[in-house]
Motif scaffolding. Structure first.
Motif, short mmCIF file in Angstrom:
data_model
loop_
_atom_site.label_atom_id
_atom_site.label_comp_id
_atom_site.label_asym_id
_atom_site.label_seq_id
_atom_site.Cartn_x
_atom_site.Cartn_y
_atom_site.Cartn_z
N PRO A 37 0.84 -1.21 0.00
CA PRO A 37 0.00 0.00 0.00
C PRO A 37 0.87 1.25 0.00
CG PRO A 37 -0.72 -1.53 1.70
CD PRO A 37 0.58 -2.06 1.17
N MET A 38 0.43 2.24 -0.72
CA MET A 38 1.12 3.53 -0.72
C MET A 38 0.87 4.19 0.62
SD MET A 38 2.51 3.69 -3.75
CE MET A 38 2.89 5.36 -4.25
N ARG A 39 1.88 4.86 1.14
CA ARG A 39 1.68 5.62 2.37
C ARG A 39 2.00 7.09 2.12
NH1 ARG A 39 6.81 5.96 4.70
NH2 ARG A 39 8.15 4.28 4.01
N SER A 40 1.19 7.91 2.72
CA SER A 40 1.33 9.35 2.57
C SER A 40 2.46 9.85 3.45
CB SER A 40 0.01 10.01 2.97
OG SER A 40 0.12 11.39 2.89
N CYS A 41 3.23 10.81 2.93
CA CYS A 41 4.33 11.42 3.68
C CYS A 41 4.17 12.94 3.62
CB CYS A 41 5.68 11.10 3.04
SG CYS A 41 6.04 9.38 2.84
N ASP A 42 4.62 13.62 4.66
CA ASP A 42 4.63 15.08 4.64
C ASP A 42 5.83 15.61 3.87
OD1 ASP A 42 2.30 15.29 6.15
OD2 ASP A 42 3.41 15.23 8.04
N GLN A 43 6.89 14.79 3.79
CA GLN A 43 8.11 15.19 3.10
C GLN A 43 8.85 13.96 2.62
OE1 GLN A 43 10.18 17.47 6.06
NE2 GLN A 43 11.14 15.68 6.96
N ALA A 44 9.75 14.16 1.66
CA ALA A 44 10.58 13.07 1.14
C ALA A 44 11.87 13.66 0.61
CB ALA A 44 9.84 12.31 0.04
N LEU A 45 12.89 12.84 0.61
CA LEU A 45 14.18 13.25 0.08
C LEU A 45 14.32 12.67 -1.33
CD1 LEU A 45 16.90 14.65 0.54
CD2 LEU A 45 17.74 12.48 1.48
N ALA A 46 14.49 13.54 -2.32
CA ALA A 46 14.72 13.11 -3.70
C ALA A 46 16.21 12.87 -3.87
CB ALA A 46 14.24 14.18 -4.67
N LEU A 47 16.56 11.69 -4.40
CA LEU A 47 17.95 11.29 -4.58
C LEU A 47 18.29 11.24 -6.06
CD1 LEU A 47 17.89 8.29 -2.07
CD2 LEU A 47 18.72 10.62 -1.64
N VAL A 48 19.40 11.85 -6.44
CA VAL A 48 19.80 11.91 -7.85
C VAL A 48 19.90 10.50 -8.44
CG1 VAL A 48 21.67 12.57 -9.43
CG2 VAL A 48 21.03 14.09 -7.57
N ASP A 49 19.31 10.33 -9.61
CA ASP A 49 19.34 9.08 -10.36
C ASP A 49 18.80 7.88 -9.59
OD1 ASP A 49 20.32 10.32 -12.64
OD2 ASP A 49 22.40 10.04 -12.02
N ALA A 50 17.95 8.12 -8.58
CA ALA A 50 17.40 7.01 -7.80
C ALA A 50 15.89 7.15 -7.61
CB ALA A 50 18.09 6.91 -6.44
N GLY A 51 15.44 8.29 -7.08
CA GLY A 51 14.03 8.49 -6.79
C GLY A 51 13.84 9.05 -5.39
N LEU A 52 12.72 8.73 -4.76
CA LEU A 52 12.45 9.19 -3.40
C LEU A 52 13.03 8.19 -2.42
CD1 LEU A 52 8.78 10.47 -3.79
CD2 LEU A 52 10.94 11.71 -4.11
N ALA A 53 13.75 8.66 -1.42
CA ALA A 53 14.55 7.84 -0.52
C ALA A 53 13.83 6.62 0.05
CB ALA A 53 15.10 8.70 0.62
N GLU A 54 12.58 6.72 0.40
CA GLU A 54 11.88 5.59 1.03
C GLU A 54 10.96 4.84 0.07
OE1 GLU A 54 10.10 6.57 4.82
OE2 GLU A 54 11.55 8.18 5.09
N ASP A 55 11.06 5.13 -1.22
CA ASP A 55 10.15 4.50 -2.18
C ASP A 55 10.74 3.24 -2.78
OD1 ASP A 55 7.61 4.58 -3.68
OD2 ASP A 55 8.95 4.79 -5.40
N ARG A 56 9.87 2.36 -3.22
CA ARG A 56 10.22 1.06 -3.79
C ARG A 56 11.22 1.15 -4.94
NH1 ARG A 56 5.68 3.39 -5.24
NH2 ARG A 56 4.70 3.10 -7.26
N TYR A 57 11.12 2.16 -5.78
CA TYR A 57 12.03 2.22 -6.93
C TYR A 57 13.43 2.67 -6.52
CZ TYR A 57 8.38 0.75 -9.97
OH TYR A 57 7.42 -0.02 -10.56
N ALA A 58 13.54 3.58 -5.59
CA ALA A 58 14.86 3.98 -5.09
C ALA A 58 15.50 2.83 -4.32
CB ALA A 58 14.75 5.21 -4.20
N LEU A 59 14.66 1.99 -3.70
CA LEU A 59 15.14 0.85 -2.93
C LEU A 59 15.42 -0.38 -3.80
CD1 LEU A 59 12.64 1.18 0.07
CD2 LEU A 59 15.07 1.83 0.05
N GLY A 60 15.02 -0.33 -5.07
CA GLY A 60 15.22 -1.46 -5.97
C GLY A 60 14.16 -2.54 -5.82
N HIS A 61 12.97 -2.19 -5.30
CA HIS A 61 11.92 -3.18 -5.05
C HIS A 61 10.63 -2.90 -5.81
CE1 HIS A 61 14.43 -4.73 -1.86
NE2 HIS A 61 14.45 -3.55 -1.28
N GLY A 62 10.70 -2.12 -6.89
CA GLY A 62 9.51 -1.80 -7.67
C GLY A 62 9.14 -2.91 -8.63
N PHE A 63 7.88 -3.00 -8.98
CA PHE A 63 7.38 -4.04 -9.88
C PHE A 63 8.04 -3.95 -11.26
CE2 PHE A 63 4.28 -5.63 -13.02
CZ PHE A 63 4.08 -6.92 -12.54
#
Length: 177
Positions: A37-63
């Motif tokens: 499930p997606m979870r709402s955040c008040d803030q996120a850190l965008a990482l160069v060439d990766a995505g949002l720090a706590e998101d599945r794609y930056a973590l390498g776990h996206g579908f």
């Protein structure tokens, strides 16, 4: 209308279109892994060439990470409102599976543009239409309700903190030549 007045009106229209367009970041969503499930955040850190720090794609776990993944995805709040109104589906809790919800920019062309949100800068990468996977995760009819133009992929050019309520500035397209 005189040719002079026509020229002046045309110039004014072009200048207005080429200026940056301003909106707001209405929501941020992340998920730990594909299908979570997606979870709402008040803030996120965008990482160069990766995505949002706590998101599945930056973590390498996206579908779609191996074939068609996006660093960051966005949708316009106006598209969500339209989809909810027409379909009756609830999309407020991130069922759209997009990371960022932007308001005030519904008719803004994003192709070939740079998008500044808070401290971060993103480059438009491509359109990200909803697919059958969205229906499996969020429920039947979700992809159709959102429509073919209801998602965009971004690449993180400059890292930084983004927060709900941040100003979103879409640049004029780069001049060719």
């Amino acid at each position: 209308m005189s040719p002079w007045r026509h020229w002046l009106l045309t110039l004014r229209y072009r200048l207005r279109r080429e200026r940056s367009q301003i909106g707001r970041l209405s929501a941020i969503f992340v998920a730990d892994h594909a299908g979570a499930p997606m979870r709402s955040c008040d803030q996120a850190l965008a990482l160069v060439d990766a995505g949002l720090a706590e998101d599945r794609y930056a973590l390498g776990h996206g579908f779609w990470r191996l074939t068609d993944g996006c660093q960051v995805t966005l949708i316009h709040a106006e598209d969500l409102a339209r989809a909810q109104r027409q379909s009756g589906l609830s999309l407020d809790a991130g069922q759209h599976r997009r990371n960022l919800v932007l308001s005030g920019l519904a008719r803004t062309e994003l192709r070939q543009r740079t998008i500044r949100i808070g401290e971060a800068v993103f480059d438009w990468h491509r359109v990200r239409p909803p697919c059958g996977y969205l229906d499996r995760v969020s429920g039947p009819g979700t992809a159709k309700a959102l429509g073919r133009q209801s998602g965009h992929c971004l690449r993180v050019r400059t890292a930084g903190l983004i927060k709900v309520g941040d100003r979103v500035e879409v640049s004029a397209p780069a001049r060719q030549g």
